[in-house]
Scaffold this active site. Structure first.
Site, PDB file in Angstrom:
ATOM      1  N   ARG A  29       0.843  -1.208   0.000  1.00  0.00           N
ATOM      2  CA  ARG A  29       0.000   0.000   0.000  1.00  0.00           C
ATOM      3  C   ARG A  29       0.871   1.248   0.000  1.00  0.00           C
ATOM      4  O   ARG A  29       1.895   1.313   0.682  1.00  0.00           O
ATOM      5  CB  ARG A  29      -0.893   0.038   1.235  1.00  0.00           C
ATOM      6  CG  ARG A  29      -1.813   1.274   1.286  1.00  0.00           C
ATOM      7  CD  ARG A  29      -2.539   1.367   2.615  1.00  0.00           C
ATOM      8  NE  ARG A  29      -1.610   1.576   3.721  1.00  0.00           N
ATOM      9  CZ  ARG A  29      -1.050   2.752   4.011  1.00  0.00           C
ATOM     10  NH1 ARG A  29      -1.306   3.818   3.269  1.00  0.00           N
ATOM     11  NH2 ARG A  29      -0.218   2.867   5.034  1.00  0.00           N
ATOM     12  N   VAL A  30       0.447   2.236  -0.796  1.00  0.00           N
ATOM     13  CA  VAL A  30       1.000   3.594  -0.714  1.00  0.00           C
ATOM     14  C   VAL A  30      -0.189   4.543  -0.622  1.00  0.00           C
ATOM     15  O   VAL A  30      -1.304   4.222  -1.050  1.00  0.00           O
ATOM     16  CB  VAL A  30       1.878   3.951  -1.939  1.00  0.00           C
ATOM     17  CG1 VAL A  30       3.165   3.147  -1.922  1.00  0.00           C
ATOM     18  CG2 VAL A  30       1.127   3.752  -3.240  1.00  0.00           C
ATOM     19  N   SER A  31       0.047   5.722  -0.053  1.00  0.00           N
ATOM     20  CA  SER A  31      -1.065   6.630   0.231  1.00  0.00           C
ATOM     21  C   SER A  31      -1.515   7.445  -0.975  1.00  0.00           C
ATOM     22  O   SER A  31      -2.696   7.734  -1.132  1.00  0.00           O
ATOM     23  CB  SER A  31      -0.680   7.583   1.372  1.00  0.00           C
ATOM     24  OG  SER A  31      -0.408   6.854   2.553  1.00  0.00           O
ATOM     25  N   LYS A  32      -0.576   7.854  -1.822  1.00  0.00           N
ATOM     26  CA  LYS A  32      -0.910   8.774  -2.908  1.00  0.00           C
ATOM     27  C   LYS A  32      -1.095   8.059  -4.241  1.00  0.00           C
ATOM     28  O   LYS A  32      -0.395   7.105  -4.540  1.00  0.00           O
ATOM     29  CB  LYS A  32       0.178   9.840  -3.041  1.00  0.00           C
ATOM     30  CG  LYS A  32       0.315  10.717  -1.802  1.00  0.00           C
ATOM     31  CD  LYS A  32       1.383  11.784  -1.979  1.00  0.00           C
ATOM     32  CE  LYS A  32       1.498  12.656  -0.742  1.00  0.00           C
ATOM     33  NZ  LYS A  32       2.533  13.698  -0.904  1.00  0.00           N
ATOM     34  N   GLN A  45       4.322   8.231  -5.381  1.00  0.00           N
ATOM     35  CA  GLN A  45       4.698   7.086  -4.562  1.00  0.00           C
ATOM     36  C   GLN A  45       4.420   5.813  -5.352  1.00  0.00           C
ATOM     37  O   GLN A  45       3.421   5.725  -6.071  1.00  0.00           O
ATOM     38  CB  GLN A  45       3.896   7.068  -3.252  1.00  0.00           C
ATOM     39  CG  GLN A  45       4.178   8.241  -2.333  1.00  0.00           C
ATOM     40  CD  GLN A  45       3.346   8.161  -1.059  1.00  0.00           C
ATOM     41  OE1 GLN A  45       2.371   7.438  -0.975  1.00  0.00           O
ATOM     42  NE2 GLN A  45       3.754   8.924  -0.068  1.00  0.00           N
TER      43      GLN A  45
END
Length: 204
Positions: free
Chosen positions: A7-10, A15
């Protein structure tokens, strides 16, 4: 079977999951058994995580690069691992602060048990502080808790609506943004003012 989650936030491309993917592949996970999300860790209903959880079977192990890839909320993490444990699924963290967690081993279970105990301790402290704060406020003549959503304007609208036989209470409450309990605390089923309703109007 090992199943990996990334998982990455952006989602703007700043990312990527490349580093996580490399780490998971190096841990022996088949590329077809990798799931990913581009979303904040505070969001529990992530499509990739949901599909990953569905794919896990008894005897499998969920592998994440870092513990915060699974989620940023400690309580969500605790609940997720308890859910996995109940299904006979293990959790392994490859690096970072949670790298000692591997619930397929006795030592890993012990570490996670400490995390769970700390989370429970934190909940108890928050509860104690909240109760102490409310008691202190009451001692100073203030009442704690969420304010009522009923206003004088809403009360007058409710009085007018409840005088009509075609009015549906559920729809009325939804339109006014109040609960049935709040409505009936101020008005009777026939639209007559109750003590709380009179008190609210008399404050104007």
């Amino acid at each position: 079977m090992l199943i990996g989650y990334m998982r990455v936030s952006k989602i703007d491309g700043s990312q990527t999951t490349d580093l996580q993917r490399d780490g998971l592949l190096a841990a022996g996970i088949n590329p077809s058994h990798l799931y990913e999300d581009y979303a904040s860790g505070k969001i529990e209903d992530r499509p990739g995580l949901i599909n990953c959880m569905k794919a896990l079977r008894e005897g499998d192990t969920l592998v994440v690069w870092k513990l915060d890839r699974l989620g940023r909320d400690l309580h969500h993490l605790i609940n997720t691992v308890h859910n996995l444990t109940g299904r006979g699924v293990g959790l392994k963290v490859l690096t970072g602060h949670g790298a000692a967690i591997d619930t397929t081993t006795a030592a890993g279970k012990l570490v996670f048990g400490i995390f769970a105990a700390l989370a429970e301790f934190e909940r108890e402290l928050i509860s104690e502080r909240t109760l102490a704060g409310l008691a202190s406020a009451r001692a100073r003549g203030r009442k704690g808790g969420r304010p009522f959503k009923m206003t004088a304007a809403k009360l007058r609208l409710a009085m007018a609506a409840m005088g009509k036989p075609e009015t549906r209470i559920g729809y009325l409450c939804k339109e006014l943004g109040i609960s049935r309990q709040t409505l009936y605390r101020h008005l009777s089923p026939t639209g007559e003012l109750r003590p709380d309703g009179k008190k609210l109007l008399n404050q104007l």
